[in-house]
Design an enzyme around this catalytic site. Structure first.
Site, short mmCIF file in Angstrom:
data_model
loop_
_atom_site.label_atom_id
_atom_site.label_comp_id
_atom_site.label_asym_id
_atom_site.label_seq_id
_atom_site.Cartn_x
_atom_site.Cartn_y
_atom_site.Cartn_z
CE LYS A 178 72.39 34.76 96.55
NZ LYS A 178 73.36 35.32 95.57
NE ARG A 197 72.84 40.89 99.70
CZ ARG A 197 72.10 40.35 98.74
NH1 ARG A 197 70.97 39.79 99.03
NH2 ARG A 197 72.51 40.37 97.50
NE ARG A 246 71.02 38.62 87.07
CZ ARG A 246 71.19 38.59 88.38
NH1 ARG A 246 70.79 37.55 89.08
NH2 ARG A 246 71.79 39.59 89.00
NE ARG A 267 69.18 42.10 89.44
CZ ARG A 267 69.41 41.21 90.42
NH1 ARG A 267 68.79 40.04 90.40
NH2 ARG A 267 70.23 41.48 91.40
NE ARG A 327 74.59 42.83 92.54
CZ ARG A 327 74.25 42.11 91.48
NH1 ARG A 327 74.53 42.55 90.26
NH2 ARG A 327 73.63 40.97 91.62
P1 AP5 Z 1 70.96 33.88 89.49
O1 AP5 Z 1 70.30 32.59 89.87
O2 AP5 Z 1 70.09 35.03 89.12
O3 AP5 Z 1 72.01 34.29 90.64
P2 AP5 Z 1 71.79 34.80 92.12
O4 AP5 Z 1 72.79 34.11 92.99
O5 AP5 Z 1 70.36 34.68 92.52
O6 AP5 Z 1 72.26 36.30 91.94
P3 AP5 Z 1 71.62 37.70 92.26
O7 AP5 Z 1 72.47 38.67 91.50
O8 AP5 Z 1 70.14 37.76 92.05
O9 AP5 Z 1 71.88 37.77 93.77
P4 AP5 Z 1 72.21 39.00 94.53
O10 AP5 Z 1 72.44 38.34 95.82
O11 AP5 Z 1 73.28 39.91 94.12
O12 AP5 Z 1 70.93 39.94 94.26
P5 AP5 Z 1 69.58 40.10 95.06
O13 AP5 Z 1 68.50 40.14 94.10
O14 AP5 Z 1 69.53 39.16 96.21
O15 AP5 Z 1 71.99 33.56 88.30
C1 AP5 Z 1 72.78 34.58 87.69
C2 AP5 Z 1 72.90 34.30 86.18
O16 AP5 Z 1 73.63 33.07 85.99
C3 AP5 Z 1 71.56 34.09 85.45
O17 AP5 Z 1 71.67 34.63 84.17
C4 AP5 Z 1 71.39 32.56 85.37
O18 AP5 Z 1 70.64 32.18 84.24
C5 AP5 Z 1 72.85 32.10 85.30
N1 AP5 Z 1 73.06 30.83 86.00
C6 AP5 Z 1 72.59 30.53 87.24
N2 AP5 Z 1 73.00 29.29 87.60
C7 AP5 Z 1 73.76 28.82 86.56
C8 AP5 Z 1 74.47 27.61 86.33
N3 AP5 Z 1 74.49 26.64 87.27
N4 AP5 Z 1 75.13 27.46 85.17
C9 AP5 Z 1 75.13 28.44 84.23
N5 AP5 Z 1 74.46 29.63 84.38
C10 AP5 Z 1 73.79 29.81 85.54
O19 AP5 Z 1 69.82 41.55 95.72
C11 AP5 Z 1 69.81 42.71 94.93
C12 AP5 Z 1 70.00 43.93 95.83
O20 AP5 Z 1 68.91 44.04 96.78
C13 AP5 Z 1 71.26 43.95 96.70
O21 AP5 Z 1 72.41 44.39 95.98
C14 AP5 Z 1 70.84 44.95 97.80
O22 AP5 Z 1 70.87 46.27 97.35
C15 AP5 Z 1 69.39 44.55 98.03
N6 AP5 Z 1 69.25 43.50 99.05
C16 AP5 Z 1 68.79 42.23 98.84
N7 AP5 Z 1 68.81 41.52 99.97
C17 AP5 Z 1 69.31 42.36 100.93
C18 AP5 Z 1 69.59 42.19 102.32
N8 AP5 Z 1 69.38 41.02 102.94
N9 AP5 Z 1 70.09 43.25 102.99
C19 AP5 Z 1 70.30 44.44 102.40
N10 AP5 Z 1 70.08 44.66 101.07
C20 AP5 Z 1 69.57 43.61 100.35
#
Ligand code: AP5
Length: 208
Positions: free
Chosen positions: A13, A88, A122, A155, A166
């Site tokens: 994402k 979420r 990552r 991370r 997660r």
């Molecule tokens: P990346 O693009 O970083 O993936 P992502 O979908 O953004 O994954 P995240 O882990 O950041 O999302 P998340 O939803 O768990 O975490 P968030 O920060 O929102 O890609 C991942 C890897 O794959 C990278 O290495 C990239 O290079 C590679 N890649 C990407 N696309 C690729 C492709 N097409 N081909 C090959 N490789 C690829 O949330 C973190 C924490 O914050 C949560 O756990 C929670 O504690 C809190 N939080 C956040 N939002 C909320 C909410 N709304 N409510 C409550 N708690 C929340």
């Protein structure tokens, strides 16, 4: 254009949001990035959520909703936004519907095995949040950010135990949003297993 990027952790994402942000000139609002910035700056919010993020659990709805409401109130979000990682939960989605009209919900469809490979490889630059992958998107010099020259880190929530938690949290609390938005006629599925370039091409076709 007001967009939600929905999908499991590691679906890509944030990677696609960075491309769409530049192409469509709309802000990328990642709740995860906002929490991590607060942790880095040691704010009260950051101290409150640090352990929650490291474990992979969700921050309480009221805290998250207030933070997003404030962010959507900023001037750059008036002409559109990409919400990445919000909503979420059903409660967050109900709250968002009171704040703003959403045009499309992009659902990143991907299998568990690919997610595990992406998250375990990552690496991020702590100060800028720029994201790499040791195999799929490596930095020019191993372990070093291309632009700032700072060391890359893993991370806390990309350690195995937190990744598995997660994924469970996603299935239990977030996956129900797929039907929630399907019933509203807003959901668009995107095959997130392809390369970022192919995913962006598909995105442009399905989002008018
Ligand atoms: P990346 O693009 O970083 O993936 P992502 O979908 O953004 O994954 P995240 O882990 O950041 O999302 P998340 O939803 O768990 O975490 P968030 O920060 O929102 O890609 C991942 C890897 O794959 C990278 O290495 C990239 O290079 C590679 N890649 C990407 N696309 C690729 C492709 N097409 N081909 C090959 N490789 C690829 O949330 C973190 C924490 O914050 C949560 O756990 C929670 O504690 C809190 N939080 C956040 N939002 C909320 C909410 N709304 N409510 C409550 N708690 C929340």
């Amino acid at each position: 254009m007001n967009l939600i990027f929905l999908g499991p952790p590691g679906a890509g994402k944030g990677t696609i949001a960075a491309i769409v942000k530049d192409a469509y000139k709309i802000p990328h609002i990642s709740t995860g990035d906002l929490f991590r910035a607060n942790i880095k700056n040691e704010t009260e919010l950051g101290k409150m959520v640090k352990e929650i993020l490291a474990s992979g659990n969700l921050v309480p709805d009221e805290v998250t909703i207030k933070m997003v409401e404030n962010r959507l109130g900023e001037s750059d979000a008036k002409s559109g936004y990409i919400l990445d990682g919000f909503p979420r939960t059903i409660a967050q989605a109900d709250a968002l519907s009171q704040m703003s009209l959403v045009d499309h919900v992009i659902n990143f469809v991907i299998d568990r095995e690919t997610i595990l490979k992406r998250l375990s490889g990552r690496r991020v630059c702590k100060s800028t949040g720029r994201t790499y992958h040791i195999l799929y998107n490596p930095p020019k010099v191993e372990g070093i950010d291309d632009e700032t020259g700072e060391p890359l880190i893993q991370r806390d929530d990309d350690k195995e135990e937190a990744i598995l938690n997660r994924l469970d949290v996603y299935e239990k609390s977030t996956a129900p949003l797929i039907n929630y938005y399907k019933e509203k006629g807003l959901l668009i599925d995107l095959d997130a297993s392809k390369s970022p370039e192919e995913i962006f091409e598909e995105f442009k076709k399905v989002v008018k």
